[in-house]
Structure formats: C-alpha cells, structure tokens
Design an enzyme around this catalytic site. Structure first.
Site, PDB file in Angstrom:
ATOM      1  N   GLU A 201     -17.837 -26.703 -31.715  1.00 41.62           N
ATOM      2  CA  GLU A 201     -16.300 -26.717 -31.829  1.00 41.62           C
ATOM      3  C   GLU A 201     -16.320 -27.765 -30.829  1.00 41.62           C
ATOM      4  OE1 GLU A 201     -15.437 -22.909 -30.349  1.00 41.62           O
ATOM      5  OE2 GLU A 201     -14.752 -22.340 -32.373  1.00 41.62           O
TER       6      GLU A 201
ATOM      7  N   ARG B 115     -21.747 -22.870 -30.393  1.00 45.56           N
ATOM      8  CA  ARG B 115     -20.644 -23.247 -31.144  1.00 45.56           C
ATOM      9  C   ARG B 115     -20.158 -24.563 -31.034  1.00 45.56           C
ATOM     10  NH1 ARG B 115     -17.436 -18.618 -32.968  1.00 45.56           N
ATOM     11  NH2 ARG B 115     -18.985 -16.869 -32.656  1.00 45.56           N
TER      12      ARG B 115
ATOM     13  N   SER C 247     -13.860 -10.024 -29.611  1.00 41.41           N
ATOM     14  CA  SER C 247     -13.746  -9.657 -30.817  1.00 41.41           C
ATOM     15  C   SER C 247     -14.712  -8.717 -31.424  1.00 41.41           C
ATOM     16  CB  SER C 247     -13.923 -11.174 -31.660  1.00 41.41           C
ATOM     17  OG  SER C 247     -13.340 -10.884 -33.023  1.00 41.41           O
TER      18      SER C 247
ATOM     19  N   ARG D  21     -16.086 -15.760 -19.798  1.00 35.40           N
ATOM     20  CA  ARG D  21     -14.750 -15.703 -19.884  1.00 35.40           C
ATOM     21  C   ARG D  21     -14.461 -14.467 -19.079  1.00 35.40           C
ATOM     22  NH1 ARG D  21     -11.179 -16.947 -25.189  1.00 35.40           N
ATOM     23  NH2 ARG D  21     -11.968 -19.200 -25.328  1.00 35.40           N
TER      24      ARG D  21
ATOM     25  N   ARG E 273     -11.346 -23.470 -21.037  1.00 32.45           N
ATOM     26  CA  ARG E 273     -11.713 -22.059 -21.394  1.00 32.45           C
ATOM     27  C   ARG E 273     -12.802 -22.009 -22.505  1.00 32.45           C
ATOM     28  NH1 ARG E 273      -6.950 -18.438 -24.000  1.00 32.45           N
ATOM     29  NH2 ARG E 273      -6.280 -19.947 -25.900  1.00 32.45           N
ATOM     30  N   HIS E 274     -13.156 -23.305 -23.134  1.00 29.10           N
ATOM     31  CA  HIS E 274     -14.201 -23.230 -24.186  1.00 29.10           C
ATOM     32  C   HIS E 274     -15.682 -23.933 -23.510  1.00 29.10           C
ATOM     33  CE1 HIS E 274     -10.497 -22.649 -26.671  1.00 29.10           C
ATOM     34  NE2 HIS E 274     -11.442 -21.901 -27.359  1.00 29.10           N
TER      35      HIS E 274
ATOM     36  N   GLU F 263      -8.318 -14.201 -24.680  1.00 33.05           N
ATOM     37  CA  GLU F 263      -9.196 -13.253 -25.505  1.00 33.05           C
ATOM     38  C   GLU F 263     -10.535 -13.030 -24.710  1.00 33.05           C
ATOM     39  OE1 GLU F 263     -11.671 -13.316 -29.457  1.00 33.05           O
ATOM     40  OE2 GLU F 263      -9.699 -14.316 -29.602  1.00 33.05           O
TER      41      GLU F 263
END
Length: 434
Positions: free
Chosen positions: A213, A211, A360, A408, A219-220, A357
């Site tokens: 991002e 990703r 998903s 996670r 946490r990423h 989270e």
C-alpha cells in the site's frame, strides 16, 4: 564474557568486572567519574587522580563517549552516586573505541529527528526510553503467546512467499521465484484456515506480513507483525472473546513485568489494564454514533467504510477498546461468512482502540460452494486458489479467527506518535535500509 557482573547487581563489598558503554565522563579536577552503562542500568566509576595509577586515570579520562569498556575493581557504598554505589577501578580495558563524532546523542540530551534515529537505530536503542519500548514489545509478544497456549492453541509458521495473494488486488509485492512470479504474503489467513481443518484445530502465529500500500502515514507500514488466531468450532462471538482475552493478557504482562520500563517512559502511574467486557457495537450503531458527533462533513450511509476521522470521533465517544460487528457483507473479504438469517450482514468484526483499528476478524465460510461463490462475487479466480479451496471438500469445520497488528498494539498501549517507533527497522515507501 566470564565473571561479568551487571551494573544493577553490583553490591558494596563485591569485587566485580562490569562491562558496557561509556555514558559520560565528568572531570571535576582532582577527581573524575566515568559513568558506565549496560543493559541493566548505569554505575559510577571513581577516578582519584592523586591516589591511582596515572595510566589508569588517563585511560578513563581520555576514552570517548559510547566506547565499549570493561572495568574491574571493588564496589563501595556512595550515597552521592546516582545508584548509591561506585566502583573503585583496578583495571580499565577499552574494548572498542567509539568515534568522537556521533550521528546522534544516546544520552538523549540533544534530540534527533525520527529519520536520523531510524538511520542509526543501534545508537538510538542505547537511550533508555527507546530501549524501554522494545523491552515492552518483547513482553507483549511473550504474554500473547502464553495467552494463546492457555487457550490450547498450537503455534504455527506459515509461508511468506506465495503463489497468490490472500485477498488479491494490487497490494502485493511481486518477486521472482526461480523464474516464476510469486508474492510476499499479505496475511497467513488462508494457511491458518487450512490448519483448523487439520488435526491441530486451533492455531496461532506471530510473524511478518507485507502490504504494498502506498501509504505514508504515522500508523501504516509495508512490513508489519501480525498476531493471528484461528479456531475450529468457534463462531465470531467466541473469536471476539478470545481476542479480548489476548489483548488484556498483553496489558497484564506489561503491568506485571515492565514497571521499570513504564517508569522510564513516564507511564507507570497512568498505565491501566483494560477491565470489563469490551463494548460491541454493530456497524449500523457505529455509523449512527459517528454521524451524531458532527465531526464529518458528510453523513455516513450504509455500505461506507469508516474514514479515519470517523474512527477517531467514535473512539473519543466510546473511550475504551471496543468491537464493531455485523459489517455489510459487500465490504468484507470473500472468506468471511454471512449471517445465516441475513446474507447482507457478515460475521466480520473489527476490534478498535480509541485511536485506531487493531484487529480484523470474523467467522469464516467453511462450505465449499459458498466459498467459491464468494471468490467469484469479488472478481477473483477460484482456480488460482485451488490449493486452498479443494481442502474445503474434505471436511472443513466451522471456524473463526482474527489478525491483530503487533506494532499498533504497542503504539496504542504506549501512546507513541508514530508506528515506526514500535518497530526496530521500519519498512515503508521511503525506507528500505537499514
């Protein structure tokens, strides 16, 4: 190495060859001790200066910490030794001498910043606490694979170099592929859906996702491990059942097989396997409960995504793993199916740890016309995804699934402060090496 004995297996009366790293050397005058460390633990090597060959003693005393050595000798009972035994050496072979200036202290007596630890990950993993995290991570992956097999799912491996992104947008790493533009895959989502339309029907994958991002949070990650599941003839409620089962199996595997590692991390007494069914809150219930906490400056309204502060407040309120269901259709991806009786509600769900989270998922849209319409509604060109959409013309069953963030799961299970502690060589905005 033939005839090597792990330190944990050395018993009084044995003649052994142990091999590992020099943890420390203690010189007490007439007697000295070399502490040798391997994967299984540590053992004391006794050096009696007046009783042993002078060259043998000098070798043991002069070797630098973290050098690799092998030691042959007899194992004696010694209640005062850290493990109750010690080796009286007949031979010490220095197999690889370590530099005396180490970038960090593997004994853990001197703390190091996380960036220093990650720059020197090989040394970092020589610390018992760090090694314990990755032994537990390995057990988590073994346990989830066993759980998937128990659900009669087939393990697959899907491409990580793709022509189009799973969800489009700017969160893609472009690469040059023989003169063509390609991307690192954001998710195995589209491929695992294609597999439920094959003779495999029910599949899982454990693999990397990418990703682009520009996050810089604890946490990423930009490269992460995704634990994915997809099943034909499942709806979203059955997918949630499978998700709960797999997460519990991960905890059960760690509880059963990682007691020593949990003790090393100081978690043995407080570690608990989740019991009972995870609560299932609708999105509407979730925003009402978040608003009721008073933790946000502004009240959430229908259609808002949940901010980090809201997730945290709700997690503290619920106090255990839980699901958020029935999300607004407009904020879920094109491949998530809407409820038949209310097109404003999707069958999408998230599974949450109180901290964040983890999962998903949802039921997928299996009808060709509805799928293409979903692409167009989200501003995506269906023609770019023809390899995917055309298979829905040939008999695609109803299906559902989810993706679980591996790091996670490790992070929340062990209470780690930073997700980078749960991956060997993190990839984020600042880190491309080692």
């Amino acid at each position: 190495m033939q005839n090597r004995t792990y330190t944990a297996d050395a018993e009084p009366g044995d003649s052994v060859t142990v091999a590992g790293w020099v943890h420390e050397v203690r010189d007490l005058g007439g007697i000295a001790f070399l502490i040798l460390r391997d994967k299984s633990g540590k053992i004391q090597i006794k050096l009696e200066k007046d009783e042993m060959d002078e060259e043998l003693v000098e070798t043991g005393l002069d070797v630098a910490r973290e050098s690799v050595v092998s030691v042959s000798g007899d194992v004696k009972e010694e209640p005062r030794a850290p493990t109750g035994v010690e080796v009286v050496p007949e031979d010490i072979d220095v197999m690889a001498e370590a530099d005396t200036q180490l970038p960090l202290d593997p004994s853990g007596k001197v703390d190091a910043e996380l960036s220093t630890r990650l720059d020197n990950r090989t040394l970092d993993l020589r610390k018992d606490e760090v090694k314990a995290v990755f032994e537990i991570r390995a057990e988590i992956l073994r346990s989830v694979r066993d759980a998937f097999r128990g659900l009669n799912a087939t393990e697959i491996n899907t491409p990580k170099i793709v022509a189009t992104g799973t969800e489009g947008g700017t969160e893609l790493f472009p690469i040059t592929y023989f003169g063509q533009e390609a991307f690192m895959n954001q998710s195995p989502q589209l491929f695992k859906q294609l597999m439920v339309g094959s003779g495999l029907e029910r599949v899982f994958e454990v693999g990397p996702i990418f990703r682009a991002e520009e996050h810089n949070t604890p946490r990423h990650l930009n490269e992460a491990t995704s634990i994915d599941f997809e099943s034909a003839f499942f709806d979203h409620t059955e997918a949630m059942d499978a998700c709960e089962h797999v997460v519990k199996a991960a905890y059960e595997g760690v509880a059963e097989n990682c007691q020593r590692e949990l003790e090393t991390l100081g978690l043995a007494e407080e570690f608990e396997v989740p019991e009972g069914e995870f609560p299932r809150l609708t999105y509407e219930e979730a925003i009402e409960r978040i608003n009721a906490t008073g933790e946000l400056d502004e009240q959430l309204v229908w259609g808002d995504d949940l901010p980090t502060e809201g997730e945290r407040a709700l997690g503290e309120d619920v106090g255990e793993h839980y699901f958020i269901t029935d999300w607004p259709s407009e904020i879920k991806p094109f491949y998530i199916k809407d409820h038949d009786d209310d097109e404003t509600l999707s069958t999408g769900f998230d599974m949450m740890h109180p901290r964040m989270e983890l999962v998903s998922g949802g039921q997928r849209e299996h009808r060709f016309e509805h799928l293409v319409a979903g692409f167009e509604q989200q501003g995506l060109d269906p023609d770019q995804f023809e390899y995917y959409t055309k298979m829905f013309k040939y008999g695609m069953p109803p299906h559902a699934g989810w993706g679980l963030g591996g790091e996670r799961l490790v992070m929340t299970m062990l209470g780690l402060d930073n997700i980078r502690e749960a991956v060997l060589f993190p990839r984020d905005r600042q880190r491309l090496s080692p």
